[in-house]
Scaffold this active site. Structure first.
Site, PDB file in Angstrom:
ATOM      1  N   CYS A   1     -16.908   0.098 -21.493  1.00 59.84           N
ATOM      2  CA  CYS A   1     -17.173  -1.271 -21.070  1.00 59.84           C
ATOM      3  C   CYS A   1     -18.273  -1.314 -20.014  1.00 59.84           C
ATOM      4  O   CYS A   1     -19.240  -2.065 -20.137  1.00 59.84           O
ATOM      5  CB  CYS A   1     -15.916  -1.901 -20.483  1.00 59.84           C
ATOM      6  SG  CYS A   1     -14.671  -2.309 -21.702  1.00 59.84           S
ATOM      7  N   HIS A   2     -18.121  -0.508 -18.969  1.00 57.63           N
ATOM      8  CA  HIS A   2     -18.927  -0.714 -17.773  1.00 57.63           C
ATOM      9  C   HIS A   2     -20.276  -0.020 -17.789  1.00 57.63           C
ATOM     10  O   HIS A   2     -21.132  -0.313 -16.958  1.00 57.63           O
ATOM     11  CB  HIS A   2     -18.122  -0.302 -16.540  1.00 57.63           C
ATOM     12  CG  HIS A   2     -16.955  -1.207 -16.284  1.00 57.63           C
ATOM     13  ND1 HIS A   2     -17.116  -2.536 -15.989  1.00 57.63           N
ATOM     14  CD2 HIS A   2     -15.614  -0.971 -16.302  1.00 57.63           C
ATOM     15  CE1 HIS A   2     -15.909  -3.082 -15.820  1.00 57.63           C
ATOM     16  NE2 HIS A   2     -14.996  -2.166 -16.015  1.00 57.63           N
TER      17      HIS A   2
ATOM     18  N   CYS B   1      -7.367   3.731  20.340  1.00 57.36           N
ATOM     19  CA  CYS B   1      -8.303   4.849  20.175  1.00 57.36           C
ATOM     20  C   CYS B   1      -9.689   4.365  19.766  1.00 57.36           C
ATOM     21  O   CYS B   1     -10.704   4.904  20.197  1.00 57.36           O
ATOM     22  CB  CYS B   1      -7.805   5.823  19.098  1.00 57.36           C
ATOM     23  SG  CYS B   1      -6.274   6.641  19.536  1.00 57.36           S
ATOM     24  N   HIS B   2      -9.720   3.339  18.898  1.00 57.73           N
ATOM     25  CA  HIS B   2     -10.988   2.967  18.274  1.00 57.73           C
ATOM     26  C   HIS B   2     -11.681   1.796  18.944  1.00 57.73           C
ATOM     27  O   HIS B   2     -12.745   1.380  18.483  1.00 57.73           O
ATOM     28  CB  HIS B   2     -10.754   2.611  16.798  1.00 57.73           C
ATOM     29  CG  HIS B   2     -10.369   3.790  15.962  1.00 57.73           C
ATOM     30  ND1 HIS B   2     -11.220   4.827  15.697  1.00 57.73           N
ATOM     31  CD2 HIS B   2      -9.204   4.074  15.318  1.00 57.73           C
ATOM     32  CE1 HIS B   2     -10.595   5.711  14.925  1.00 57.73           C
ATOM     33  NE2 HIS B   2      -9.383   5.287  14.673  1.00 57.73           N
TER      34      HIS B   2
ATOM     35  N   CYS C   1      -6.870  -1.539 -14.959  1.00 60.54           N
ATOM     36  CA  CYS C   1      -7.832  -1.245 -16.023  1.00 60.54           C
ATOM     37  C   CYS C   1      -7.264  -0.222 -16.996  1.00 60.54           C
ATOM     38  O   CYS C   1      -7.387  -0.377 -18.216  1.00 60.54           O
ATOM     39  CB  CYS C   1      -9.145  -0.689 -15.427  1.00 60.54           C
ATOM     40  SG  CYS C   1     -10.318  -1.961 -14.933  1.00 60.54           S
TER      41      CYS C   1
ATOM     42  N   ARG D   1      -6.870  -1.912  -8.867  1.00 56.51           N
ATOM     43  CA  ARG D   1      -7.709  -2.326  -9.980  1.00 56.51           C
ATOM     44  C   ARG D   1      -7.829  -1.239 -11.042  1.00 56.51           C
ATOM     45  O   ARG D   1      -7.744  -1.507 -12.232  1.00 56.51           O
ATOM     46  CB  ARG D   1      -9.106  -2.717  -9.477  1.00 56.51           C
ATOM     47  CG  ARG D   1      -9.953  -3.343 -10.567  1.00 56.51           C
ATOM     48  CD  ARG D   1      -9.300  -4.600 -11.134  1.00 56.51           C
ATOM     49  NE  ARG D   1      -9.812  -4.930 -12.453  1.00 56.51           N
ATOM     50  CZ  ARG D   1      -9.073  -5.182 -13.530  1.00 56.51           C
ATOM     51  NH1 ARG D   1      -7.764  -5.142 -13.457  1.00 56.51           N
ATOM     52  NH2 ARG D   1      -9.631  -5.482 -14.671  1.00 56.51           N
TER      53      ARG D   1
END
Lengths: 109, 284, 140
Positions: B203-204, B103-104, B245, B241
């Site tokens: 933290c981020h 299809c792609h 976390c 991830r």
């Protein structure tokens, strides 16, 4: 082939006679060190690529003996002299007896 | 202090490095992959970000040697998994005897897709992640078994889809029907979880650039995912991830593919709007 | 020989002294043994042999290193703090111009990466690089 093991090499397509070229190689392999334990506390046996040999038109470029301290997906970069057109052969030997091979041609002007 | 700016300009603006950069912030290195793909690893923060002026890719927080892994597609160990996915792309599977390629066409035709996911799917009436869409195609178009959401097959395919969009700015929509999901994700981002009572923001957002033990904290952007982590020498997906976390706060973590993580992924992706699609990246 | 308390005290303090120097007698001697197998106990000097490794490894699981051994026929690499020190042995063939190789290795903890090169004339060279291996943030 042990499942999922795939080699990958990077070699220039052309060179001048006598050129020094840089070759990069990678092979996807777990490199089970023999130090890890499974859920029950039993040591998982070692199972690694233990040797890597590169030849060009029958002459050796590099011959590496690998130990379990080589990381998963072993990577090696090194140089080779290309005296004439020909073919590089890359061979990896597995503890389990499998041998993985790939080749790359190079044209010398 | 932020000044008002048009949303459109974010995609093209690269914030000038301040001469008085804060100590232990992101380093000043430039990322060009294969000498060709210029990655934007620093951009003006999107309007919706109240507490950040500039957003940085996780690449900027890594040691020089780790950064070098990503600058050449051959040095990047993730690319061998992209190659594997390319083979899968061309291989027919399932009751309909189709491959993705049926299809792609070429995987290159998927350029632009990664940059706008997660996004609202009108027909399905939900926000879809790339993984959900891949499995939808597999089940309903190919008649094939869905892949494990964070398994190797899925991670490899998402890496392939990400590769063909590299260098394009991340641009997920947060308004319209996606708004509610986005708000839920934002809530989760700022909620403290677990025995350690830590939120993503602790933290981020509050501490990026600082060290947590010997790790250099990043802003937790996901423009580089899937990430080949040196720690486990394999491709890691966003939900895998997230799960890790949340588990690290000593909480019962959410499941990959859950409503919570879909919402969180949309929100976190939007925090990186303006950065380049960088994956598959190499991280710690 | 009768073991007196004096003997015990002396033995104990020697052991403590060695540990205080940061050397676990067992591991350092493992590497020395491996090196002796290669050199046969011959003298090992410095030369053009160079080991390049990061000062601080982002993650001990995958540490990029390079060994450059001009004039060598073979180079053996060891990690003297690993449970088994041997890392790799590299032999250079006739079509190898630079006698250098880069790879990625596993380091269990802060330690020296040690290289022993056997030169064309049969002599040996030694070089090393210290790599600090750290514990990361959340979840290591």
């Amino acid at each position: 082939m042990a499942s999922g093991v795939k080699p990958r090499v990077k070699v220039p397509k052309t060179a001048a006679a006598g050129d020094e070229i840089t070759i990069k190689t990678l092979i996807s392999h777990k490199m089970e060190s023999g130090q890890r334990k499974d859920g029950d506390g039993n040591l998982i046996p070692r199972s690694i690529i233990n040797r890597f040999v590169v030849d060009f038109n029958g002459q050796n470029v590099i011959d590496v003996t690998l130990e379990p301290a080589i990381s998963t997906n072993p990577y090696f970069q090194f140089d080779a002299t290309v005296p004439e057109s020909g073919e590089f052969t890359f061979t990896w030997y597995d503890d389990d007896g499998d041998v993985y091979e790939t080749t790359k041609k190079i044209a010398v002007s | 202090m932020k000044r008002a700016r048009t949303y459109a300009s974010i995609a093209t603006v690269v914030a000038a490095m301040s001469a008085t950069a804060v100590v232990a912030d992101a380093d000043g290195d430039q990322l060009v992959v294969n000498g060709e793909i210029k990655m934007v690893t620093e951009a003006a923060a999107a309007d919706h970000l109240e507490n950040l002026d500039t957003v940085y890719s996780g690449w900027r927080f890594r040691a020089d040697e780790t950064q070098a892994f990503q600058m050449d597609d051959f040095d990047n160990p993730a690319m061998i998994f992209v190659e594997k996915a390319q083979e899968v792309w061309d291989t027919a599977e399932g009751s309909e005897g189709k491959a993705c390629a049926s299809c792609h066409d070429d995987s290159e035709s998927m350029k632009g897709v990664r940059a706008v996911y997660p996004k609202w799917n009108e027909t399905a009436g939900e926000v879809r992640t790339l993984e959900m869409q891949v499995n939808d195609c597999r089940e309903n178009q190919m008649g094939a078994e869905p892949w494990n959401y964070t398994g190797g097959d899925m991670a490899n395919m998402v890496a392939l889809l990400t590769t063909v969009s590299r260098g394009l700015p991340v641009s997920v929509a947060i308004d319209g029907p996606a708004r509610e999901t986005w708000e839920m994700g934002k809530d989760i981002y700022y909620t403290r979880y677990g025995q350690l009572e830590l939120s993503c923001a602790n933290c981020h957002e509050d501490n990026y650039g600082n060290m947590i033990r010997a790790d250099h904290l990043s802003q937790g952007q996901i423009n580089g995912f899937p990430a080949y982590r040196l720690k486990n020498t394999k491709l890691n997906t966003v939900h895998a991830r997230f799960k890790g976390c949340v588990r690290d706060t000593r909480a019962h973590t959410f499941k990959p593919g859950s409503a919570e993580f879909i919402a969180l992924e949309l929100y976190v992706a939007s925090r990186g709007n303006g950065l380049s699609v960088e994956g598959p990246s190499v991280r710690n | 020989m009768k073991l007196t308390r004096r003997d015990l005290l002396v033995m104990g303090s020697v052991g403590m002294g060695l540990t205080a120097l940061g050397v676990t007698p067992a591991m350092a001697s493992l590497t020395d043994d491996e090196i002796a197998k290669i050199t046969g106990g011959a003298e090992v000097g410095a030369g053009d042999l160079v080991v390049t490794a990061p000062e601080i490894a982002e993650n001990g699981n995958t540490v990029p290193i390079e060994v450059s051994a001009p004039g060598a026929v073979m180079v053996a690499i060891f990690a003297d703090g690993n449970p088994t020190p041997a890392v790799a042995t590299v032999k250079f063939g006739p079509l190898n111009p630079t006698h250098a190789a880069s790879t990625r290795i596993r380091l269990a903890k802060t330690q020296d990466v040690v290289a022993i090169a056997q030169m064309e004339d049969g002599s040996f060279q030694k070089a090393k690089a210290n790599v600090k291996v750290t514990i990361g943030g959340c979840g290591g």
